[in-house]
Design a protein around this motif. Structure first.
Motif, PDB file in Angstrom:
ATOM      1  N   GLU A  71       0.899 -14.208   6.159  1.00  0.00           N
ATOM      2  CA  GLU A  71       0.048 -13.356   5.325  1.00  0.00           C
ATOM      3  C   GLU A  71      -1.242 -12.943   6.026  1.00  0.00           C
ATOM      4  N   SER A  84       6.891  -5.817   5.594  1.00  0.00           N
ATOM      5  CA  SER A  84       5.539  -5.608   5.062  1.00  0.00           C
ATOM      6  C   SER A  84       5.247  -6.489   3.859  1.00  0.00           C
ATOM      7  N   LYS A  85       6.283  -7.024   3.225  1.00  0.00           N
ATOM      8  CA  LYS A  85       6.081  -7.926   2.097  1.00  0.00           C
ATOM      9  C   LYS A  85       5.655  -9.315   2.551  1.00  0.00           C
ATOM     10  N   LYS A 116       0.629  -9.370   7.129  1.00  0.00           N
ATOM     11  CA  LYS A 116      -0.606  -8.660   6.788  1.00  0.00           C
ATOM     12  C   LYS A 116      -0.533  -7.195   7.208  1.00  0.00           C
ATOM     13  N   TRP A 139       1.299  -0.182   8.759  1.00  0.00           N
ATOM     14  CA  TRP A 139       1.713  -0.416   7.376  1.00  0.00           C
ATOM     15  C   TRP A 139       0.993  -1.653   6.860  1.00  0.00           C
ATOM     16  N   GLN A 140       0.400  -1.543   5.684  1.00  0.00           N
ATOM     17  CA  GLN A 140      -0.119  -2.715   4.980  1.00  0.00           C
ATOM     18  C   GLN A 140       0.464  -2.694   3.577  1.00  0.00           C
ATOM     19  N   GLY A 141       1.198  -3.762   3.246  1.00  0.00           N
ATOM     20  CA  GLY A 141       1.967  -3.707   2.016  1.00  0.00           C
ATOM     21  C   GLY A 141       2.977  -2.583   2.151  1.00  0.00           C
ATOM     22  N   ASN A 142       3.078  -1.752   1.150  1.00  0.00           N
ATOM     23  CA  ASN A 142       3.980  -0.605   1.259  1.00  0.00           C
ATOM     24  C   ASN A 142       3.219   0.700   1.480  1.00  0.00           C
ATOM     25  N   GLU A 178      -2.442   4.489  -3.324  1.00  0.00           N
ATOM     26  CA  GLU A 178      -1.440   3.650  -3.975  1.00  0.00           C
ATOM     27  C   GLU A 178      -0.629   4.374  -5.048  1.00  0.00           C
ATOM     28  N   ASN A 183       3.237   3.312  -6.552  1.00  0.00           N
ATOM     29  CA  ASN A 183       3.013   2.474  -7.718  1.00  0.00           C
ATOM     30  C   ASN A 183       3.275   3.284  -8.989  1.00  0.00           C
TER      31      ASN A 183
END
Length: 733
Positions: A547, A565-566, A569, A592-595, A672, A676
């Motif tokens: 993470e 990415s899940k 970091k 990429w950070q997260g999605n 986002e 989202n």
């Protein structure tokens, strides 16, 4: 920690602790007192300290540990031999015995001696302790981030002044200043130079005390801290400053009673809150009294009974003595938190006459606390025991309400009750937006703006007729803050194609396991000879937890990147070229950070080799944020923005206005929205509130907006355009 536990811990950690103390130069620790320990072989434990950069070469180390009474610092020392304790000049440790025996653990609280710098001797780049009298202040207000801020100008006998900007996540931790002339004591305030002027900034370890600046009042410190020093020398300093303030500092703020106001005017009002009510997302009603009667016809706001909080019986008895104050914008949240019955002070309250639309020949006095913090505008809740509160209580208790009820009041005519706008329900017309700045601007009609050709800012109040694009996900674009270029956000199929083309380059085994990376090669199943290489960025020669880790991937597909990415970091897609790894074409994300993919500008960036990340990996706690990664790789990062066109109508004309905003207008980050579904639904819900389909213009809600006009060149022709700034959707929307 209890002393018995500390003694037990010493047996385990003695050797490593001694080495650590020697390594950081702990024997040079400056705490402003004689700590009785002068030898490295003594073992010392410090509790309640902070680490800061050294400000002097005499410290003997680039860092120093700061201990203070405000922080509740304690020093524990384990003596290795029998020594005689010396009485410290600062009386740090007092003991009944004159001898400390070998291997005994001693706990000493820190009681440092402070040196205070006159304001005319402060220098940039230093951290100092100060005394001063308040010449101007802004009550604590919410910044655009998470902190509260207070701006204070202080002066002293040297005739110098210093503007101080103080920040804290806790509003009550900022100096409790109630009026100009109050005296403040600042410990460990950082002095910086900005635009050729010295300013004070709160920093690590900052602490403040505030005192009433009136000669003869008790010297009682105001602070939210339970630990602080206060000596006879401090008392003398305050008394001297009080005498100086009395003859040298003129209070520029106008304090007035309701019976003595001379509108139009701005003044400070000390009063008791007897009722309050929500009007809309950008305004709030406070019903107050100070025991005196306003001599003018004044405005009373009609609100729904369910929205009002207060004792209706008491308010009816005080009906000729209370006035309605409407507070706006950034003051609303604090107004909501005020308790009915509390004593408050309203700073820079505006009293002005205004006529209702249906009675142009009659003027009523209105009280407004406008948005913003200009001229120290704000609200403060005064504590019980404050001298002004006690005086006001005595006066209110002496008011004969029976006599007032029987007297004729100039504010009683029925037509004195009206609202800010016409509304069938008798309520104030809603504004679904709030200004974040520039609240002092007067509202300008759209017809006036349309006839003006010079670029300038305006405050407007209008309704949203229509907007584009109708498909709200299409409003999210990528924007370069440097060259101002706008571009579409690539969709998933485009990204997958870009990554597939990049994966055609075979990984270079000789570029694996570099000085700051550890690499793993994966052979994909049932996909021919495709290989995927993961480069794990190391920190201090070690791999971090997933993470907290940054990884680089060669030959990965979009699906594989999203899965990784899940867990990690950040992920940087790379390819092997010549002697180093490099970024893909900037059509692809650099991170990429997260999605969320992050892009760089093709026109403004000058990409560097991946090895340029090595200095970041060597930092103590690499954060791997997009901006720092982009800077290290020579990129100008693109920002996600909402780009929309609004057609606004205020009854005098229509105006097309553009919105280009990252997150402030909707209070939802544009970065986002595309990934989202909940955020997408919230945006749709907001726009349905602003511009519901099939609704007549008269029934649409009002929008308070701040806009700016500007010119754009289309070929040889110049065209004037308008853009929304410093406006946000109200919280209740």
């Amino acid at each position: 920690m209890p002393l018995e536990e500390i003694r037990g811990s010493f047996r385990v950690f003695e050797n490593s602790l001694r080495g650590s103390l020697q390594k950081v130069g702990f024997e040079h620790l400056q705490v402003g007192c004689d700590c009785a320990s002068k030898y490295v072989q003594d073992i010392m434990v410090v509790a309640g300290f902070s680490v800061s950069k050294s400000t002097s070469e005499a410290d003997g180390h680039c860092c120093r540990l700061e201990v203070s009474d405000e922080a509740g610092s304690t020093i524990y020392i384990k003596m290795k031999r029998k020594i005689k304790s010396r009485e410290s000049t600062h009386q740090v440790c007092t003991r009944s015995s004159n001898t400390i025996t070998g291997s005994e653990t001693v706990a000493m609280s820190v009681a440092p001696s402070y040196t205070y710098t006159p304001l005319n001797l402060v220098k940039g780049g230093t951290i100092v302790n100060l005394y001063g009298a308040v010449k101007f202040f802004k009550p604590p207000y919410k910044c655009k981030g998470t902190d509260y801020c207070s701006v204070i100008t202080i002066v002293d006998q040297s005739d110098a002044k210093l503007i101080c900007s103080l920040f804290n996540v806790n509003r009550d931790a900022l100096p409790q200043i109630y009026k100009n002339g109050d005296i403040v004591r600042f410990h460990r305030i950082k002095i910086k130079e900005f635009s050729g002027q010295l300013q004070g900034i709160s920093s690590s370890g900052f602490a403040a005390l505030t005192f009433d600046g009136t000669v003869g009042t008790p010297v009682v410190p105001r602070t939210s801290s339970k630990l602080f020093t206060f000596t006879d020398e401090d008392r003398k300093t305050i008394e001297d400053l009080r005498i100086w303030v009395a003859s040298n500092l003129l209070n520029s703020a106008v304090a007035a009673k309701l019976s003595g106001i001379q509108p139009p005017m701005y003044f400070d009002l000390t009063c008791q809150l007897v009722g309050k009510a929500k009007l809309d997302g950008s305004s709030y009603l406070l019903k107050v009294w100070d025991g005196t009667k306003c001599p003018f016809l004044y405005w009373k706001v009609v609100v729904r009974e369910d929205d009002f909080e207060g004792d209706s019986v008491l308010i009816h008895r005080l009906r000729n003595l209370t006035v309605d104050v409407v507070v706006y914008d950034n003051h609303v949240q604090l107004a909501k938190s005020l308790k009915v019955g509390s004593f408050i002070r309203l700073y820079s309250l505006h009293a002005k006459f205004q006529s209702p639309e249906d009675e142009p020949d009659v003027s009523y006095l209105q009280f407004h606390l406008h948005g913003g913090t200009t001229y120290g505008r704000g609200i403060t809740s005064l504590p019980e025991g404050h001298a002004d509160v006690e005086d006001l209580k005595k006066f209110l208790n002496s008011v004969d309400l029976m006599e007032d009820e029987s007297s004729e009041s100039p504010s009683e005519p029925e037509n004195a009750y009206f609202t800010l706008g016409s509304c069938s329900e008798g309520c104030q017309q809603l504004s679904v937006t709030v200004l974040r700045d520039h609240q002092h601007f007067e509202v300008t009609a759209l017809s006036t703006i349309l006839n003006s050709r010079s670029p300038q800012p305006y405050r407007i109040r209008a309704k949203l007729r229509q907007f584009e694009p109708e498909k709200l996900h299409q409003s999210v674009k990528l924007h370069c803050p440097q060259c101002k270029l706008l571009q579409e956000v690539p969709d998933g199929s485009e990204l997958d194609l870009i990554l597939q083309e990049a994966s055609a380059t075979c990984p270079r085994p000789d570029l694996q396991n570099t000085s700051f990376c550890e690499s793993v090669v994966w052979d994909t199943e049932n996909q021919g000879q495709r290989r995927v290489v993961i480069h794990f960025v190391k920190h201090d020669e070690l791999l971090q937890d997933p993470e907290d880790s940054l990884i680089m991937i060669e030959g990965g597909t979009l699906e594989e990147i999203l899965k990784l990415s899940k867990k990690f970091k950040g992920i940087i897609p790379v390819r092997a070229m010549e002697d180093d790894l490099e970024l893909l074409d900037l059509s692809a994300p650099f991170l990429w950070q997260g999605n969320i993919p992050h892009y760089g500008c093709k026109h403004c960036s000058n990409p560097k080799a991946i090895a340029s990340l090595s200095p970041l990996a060597a930092q103590k706690d690499p954060l791997w944020e997009p901006t720092t990664i982009a800077q290290a790789l020579g990129l100008v990062p693109l920002e996600y923005v909402f780009v929309m066109k609004f057609m606004l109508d205020d009854g005098t004309g229509t105006l097309n206005v553009y919105l280009m905003d990252c997150k402030d207008f909707f209070q939802i980050p544009a970065s986002e929205v595309l990934t989202n579904n909940i955020f997408q639904e919230n945006i749709e819900r907001i726009m349905n509130k602003l511009c519901p389909s099939g609704t007549n213009l008269d029934d649409l809600p009002w929008l308070d907006c701040f806009i700016k006009s500007y010119y754009v060149t289309d070929g040889r022709e110049q065209q004037i355009c308008y853009r929304v700034f410093d406006t946000t959707i109200a919280e209740d929307v």
